[in-house]
Motif scaffolding. Structure first.
Motif, PDB file in Angstrom:
ATOM      1  N   ARG A  47      56.687 -38.286  16.730  1.00 44.86           N
ATOM      2  CA  ARG A  47      57.495 -37.250  16.010  1.00 44.86           C
ATOM      3  C   ARG A  47      58.330 -37.847  15.043  1.00 44.86           C
ATOM      4  O   ARG A  47      59.205 -38.725  15.516  1.00 44.86           O
ATOM      5  N   PHE A  48      58.196 -37.358  13.832  1.00 45.93           N
ATOM      6  CA  PHE A  48      59.229 -38.155  12.810  1.00 45.93           C
ATOM      7  C   PHE A  48      60.096 -36.751  12.453  1.00 45.93           C
ATOM      8  O   PHE A  48      59.690 -35.751  12.019  1.00 45.93           O
ATOM      9  N   PRO A  49      61.513 -36.818  11.956  1.00 50.27           N
ATOM     10  CA  PRO A  49      62.423 -36.143  11.585  1.00 50.27           C
ATOM     11  C   PRO A  49      61.832 -35.774  10.065  1.00 50.27           C
ATOM     12  O   PRO A  49      61.253 -36.853   9.354  1.00 50.27           O
ATOM     13  N   VAL A  50      62.358 -34.652   9.598  1.00 52.39           N
ATOM     14  CA  VAL A  50      62.016 -34.400   8.137  1.00 52.39           C
ATOM     15  C   VAL A  50      62.902 -34.765   7.157  1.00 52.39           C
ATOM     16  O   VAL A  50      64.226 -34.610   7.445  1.00 52.39           O
ATOM     17  N   ALA A  51      62.733 -35.872   6.407  1.00 50.51           N
ATOM     18  CA  ALA A  51      63.842 -36.476   5.418  1.00 50.51           C
ATOM     19  C   ALA A  51      64.545 -35.365   4.656  1.00 50.51           C
ATOM     20  O   ALA A  51      63.701 -34.489   4.331  1.00 50.51           O
ATOM     21  N   ARG A  52      65.612 -35.604   4.208  1.00 53.49           N
ATOM     22  CA  ARG A  52      66.147 -34.691   3.563  1.00 53.49           C
ATOM     23  C   ARG A  52      65.637 -34.658   2.215  1.00 53.49           C
ATOM     24  O   ARG A  52      65.527 -33.557   1.626  1.00 53.49           O
ATOM     25  N   SER A  53      65.254 -35.852   1.575  1.00 55.19           N
ATOM     26  CA  SER A  53      64.636 -35.745   0.343  1.00 55.19           C
ATOM     27  C   SER A  53      63.507 -36.897   0.276  1.00 55.19           C
ATOM     28  O   SER A  53      63.842 -37.977   0.922  1.00 55.19           O
ATOM     29  N   LEU A  54      62.765 -36.822  -0.579  1.00 57.70           N
ATOM     30  CA  LEU A  54      61.664 -37.822  -0.619  1.00 57.70           C
ATOM     31  C   LEU A  54      61.795 -38.670  -1.946  1.00 57.70           C
ATOM     32  O   LEU A  54      61.301 -39.640  -2.186  1.00 57.70           O
ATOM     33  N   GLY A  55      62.790 -38.241  -2.922  1.00 57.44           N
ATOM     34  CA  GLY A  55      63.160 -38.635  -4.359  1.00 57.44           C
ATOM     35  C   GLY A  55      62.890 -37.982  -5.095  1.00 57.44           C
ATOM     36  O   GLY A  55      62.231 -36.561  -5.067  1.00 57.44           O
ATOM     37  N   PRO A  56      62.904 -38.307  -6.433  1.00 59.03           N
ATOM     38  CA  PRO A  56      62.636 -37.065  -7.466  1.00 59.03           C
ATOM     39  C   PRO A  56      61.223 -36.789  -7.467  1.00 59.03           C
ATOM     40  O   PRO A  56      60.400 -37.560  -6.921  1.00 59.03           O
TER      41      PRO A  56
END
Length: 689
Positions: free
Chosen positions: A646-655
């Motif tokens: 299980r991977f947490p959802v990153a806040r942002s992947l970048g632009p």
């Protein structure tokens, strides 16, 4: 009499020492050393002003005594009179060019004012006097640390601490080096030793609390915090804010409020305090209390930006309450651009496009070129007059200073693309690459596949080490994969793209040539990489290493010497990869001469990936990022499916990057380049058209 003084000072019998020194001064008022020793006794007794007067009298009697000027510098440093201390040290070294301590003190002063070059110069002068002094390690290590060379700083300061195990300055600098390396437990140990040696250093208590918190040791953090708050020096707003943070980390929001609420009156605009207060109120479900207390603070401090932002955070996004808060903010600060930006966004949330554009024009009238306003104006123009949108950005580019032109040229290309002008967008992007080529890296070399690979080594069943390499060609979205993986794994290392990359064969474009000519063999390559892992904070060999480049020729070393490894390759439709590379660049700043060169290099790189997959040359996982490049949740799901974790959802992947299939907009202007990429795209599972 001097021996009597020394014995009294060693016993800390300062009253006796002062009395003895005064007798000496009375007996020999013209003796500089009598006044010098009286100054020492008075300073140790805590009477700094009288010590200063005595030392000035000694200097008046012996103005060319370098030792007196050195002592004067130390006294001035104790009083935080840094400029005067620097002048005293300059006088010391002018009178005695071999005064090692003066050079050392001057170097530390230079470090304090961030003059790294001067500190290094003074360190070299001190080394001429005492080349083997371990105290030089502090200066050399701090210079290396300030220049970002953390590995060198750590090596130098570790050696210095072995020779000076009880020197607080060396230990403090070593702690900073450990911090720079992310080795928090070692940093904490070093700072605790400094505190043992110098209990009066109250600022270190707060640092130890933060270090314990960062390591998840809330019990140790709480113990350190209790010690801080029990001292007069620790009972201050900064420590209470830290205590509130600790209570929140311990799951005690009510106790956190006890520390934080009084700070709203003491530090009404402090961002860190406000963020902690918002978190405590949120966890307790006390929104009304938050509204009431923040409104009360705003009534007394209506000009505080962060206080308004905190009040806005309590309102639901896009709600009428949010509109009311922003209107009150603008009434208090009518030309405050962040308030205007908030109002502009709220207009857009309520589909009030004309009003949003009006606010955007007001923003750029107040601050010409402000990105938020200009972008909103361009969005409006794209909707009704795409050519005008292009012209608007072109004017901004033409009038911008040189430092701003690269970002504006990239934006111009994006606007041309959105306006349905692919040829113009391509020309803009290629100009961008041409402008930046002189300061970029050459494209990594590519080797031809051999007729036969060395045998894949055996992996022992009890081998717990499973290192992983991550790579993706330009445009693959590999940096987004890495950002998502980093949210779940503490062993991911992206330092190859930072200011202090590891010095190993994976970082060197000449590695392929060295492997082919025998100057580097397979065992050396892998051992060198392994030897560098501890300095990167990896103790057991289990690392996720984001590679700067990849070539299948590396398998000459990895197949026999690292069979337990695994390669993860990020991939999307190769034609989308080319467009993204041209439009947005790549994590590794690679120079491009033309779109044709990019297509040819990319095709060869991806043919190697296809070979890896089809011939099962090395443990391989291909991550197709096409549908996940702009979606953190989709990226987390992709990784979960790939790794079974299980991977947490990153806040942002970048632009935001280009969407899957975007390459078809460029089917005509890049027809020749796509023709080179289509065969390998099909091999990798993508449609031909």
């Amino acid at each position: 009499m001097q021996d009597t003084l020394i014995q009294a000072l060693r016993r800390n019998a300062t009253d006796e020492a002062v009395a003895t020194a005064r007798q000496w001064v009375t007996a020999e008022p013209q003796q500089p050393q009598a006044h010098r020793w009286l100054a020492l006794a008075l300073q140790q007794h805590g009477d700094v002003d009288a010590a200063q007067a005595s030392l000035e009298q000694a200097l008046a009697l012996a103005p060319d005594d370098a030792a007196l000027h050195l002592q004067h510098a130390g006294l001035l440093l104790a009083q935080r009179q840094l400029d005067a201390a620097g002048a005293a040290l300059d006088r010391t070294t002018a009178l005695n060019p071999n005064e090692f301590s003066a050079y050392l003190m001057q170097a530390h002063l230079a470090l304090a004012r961030e003059d790294i070059d001067e500190a290094e110069r003074l360190g070299r002068l001190a080394a001429r006097v005492q080349p083997d002094s371990p105290e030089l390690g502090t200066v050399e290590g701090m210079v290396a640390l300030r220049r970002g060379d953390v590995d060198r700083a750590l090596a130098v300061l570790s050696a210095a601490s072995q020779r000076l195990p009880d020197d607080p300055r060396v230990l403090y600098a070593l702690g900073l080096a450990y911090l720079g390396k992310g080795m928090l437990a070692f940093a904490e140990q070093a700072f605790r030793r400094v505190l043992e040696l110098n209990p009066a250093n109250h600022a270190l208590h707060g640092l130890l609390v933060q270090l314990a918190l960062r390591q998840g040791h809330t019990d140790r953090a709480a113990e350190a915090m209790r010690q801080v708050l029990a001292t007069p020096q620790g009972d201050n707003p900064g420590m209470h804010r830290l205590a509130g943070e600790l209570e929140l980390a311990s799951g005690q929001p009510l106790q956190a409020l006890e520390h934080l609420r009084p700070l709203l009156a003491q530090l009404p605009g402090d961002r860190a305090t406000l963020q902690l207060l918002l978190l405590a109120w949120q966890r307790l479900g006390r929104d009304e209390e938050a509204r009431s207390e923040l409104d009360a603070a705003l009534a007394n401090h209506p000009q505080l930006h962060d206080l308004w932002l905190s009040r806005l955070a309590v309102a639901a996004v896009g709600s009428d309450e949010a509109v009311d808060v922003v209107e009150r903010w603008l009434a208090a600060m009518p030309e405050h651009i962040p308030a205007l930006e908030a109002r502009m966004r709220l207009h857009d949330m309520k589909d009030e496009a004309d009003d949003a554009e009006t606010v955007a024009k007001h923003i750029v009238a107040l601050e010409p070129g402000r990105a938020s306003g200009e972008q909103r104006i361009v969005e409006a123009l794209l909707a009704r007059d795409p050519a005008a949108a292009i012209a608007h950005v072109q004017v901004l580019l033409d009038n911008a200073p040189a430092a701003a032109k690269p970002a504006l040229r990239g934006w111009l290309g994006a606007v041309q693309d959105r306006a349905g002008e692919p040829a113009a967008a391509l020309a803009t992007w290629l100009q961008q690459h041409a402008d930046q080529a002189p300061v970029r890296l050459p494209l990594p070399p590519q080797a031809k596949a051999p007729g036969e690979w060395p045998a894949l080594g055996e992996v022992a069943q009890d081998n717990p080490v499973r290192p992983m390499f991550v790579w993706g060609a330009p445009g693959s979205g590999v940096e987004r994969v890495v950002r998502a993986m980093a949210a779940a794994s503490p062993v991911l290392r992206g330092d190859r793209f930072g200011p202090t990359p590891p010095d190993d064969a994976f970082q060197n474009f000449n590695t392929l040539q060295r492997l082919s000519d025998g100057s580097l063999d397979a065992a050396q390559l892998v051992q060198q990489w392994r030897d560098g892992l501890p300095a990167r904070g990896i103790a057991d060999g289990n690392v996720i290493d984001w590679l700067l480049w990849w070539d299948n020729a590396l398998l000459w070393a990895l197949r026999p010497q690292l069979p337990e490894g695994r390669l993860v390759v990020a991939l999307r439709d190769p034609r989308d990869m080319l467009v993204e590379w041209l439009a947005l660049g790549a994590p590794a700043p690679l120079a491009l001469a033309s779109a044709d060169e990019a297509a040819r290099w990319l095709a060869r790189a991806l043919e190697q990936v296809a070979d890896l997959h089809e011939q099962d040359l090395y443990p391989l996982l291909i991550l197709h990022t096409d549908a996940a490049a702009n979606d953190p949740a989709a990226m987390a799901a992709l990784l979960e499916q790939a790794f079974g974790l299980r991977f947490p959802v990153a806040r942002s992947l970048g632009p935001t990057t280009i969407a899957a299939g975007h390459w078809r907009r460029f089917a005509q202007v890049l027809a020749a380049e796509f023709a080179k990429l289509t065969p390998v795209a099909v091999r990798l599972g993508y449609p031909e058209a």
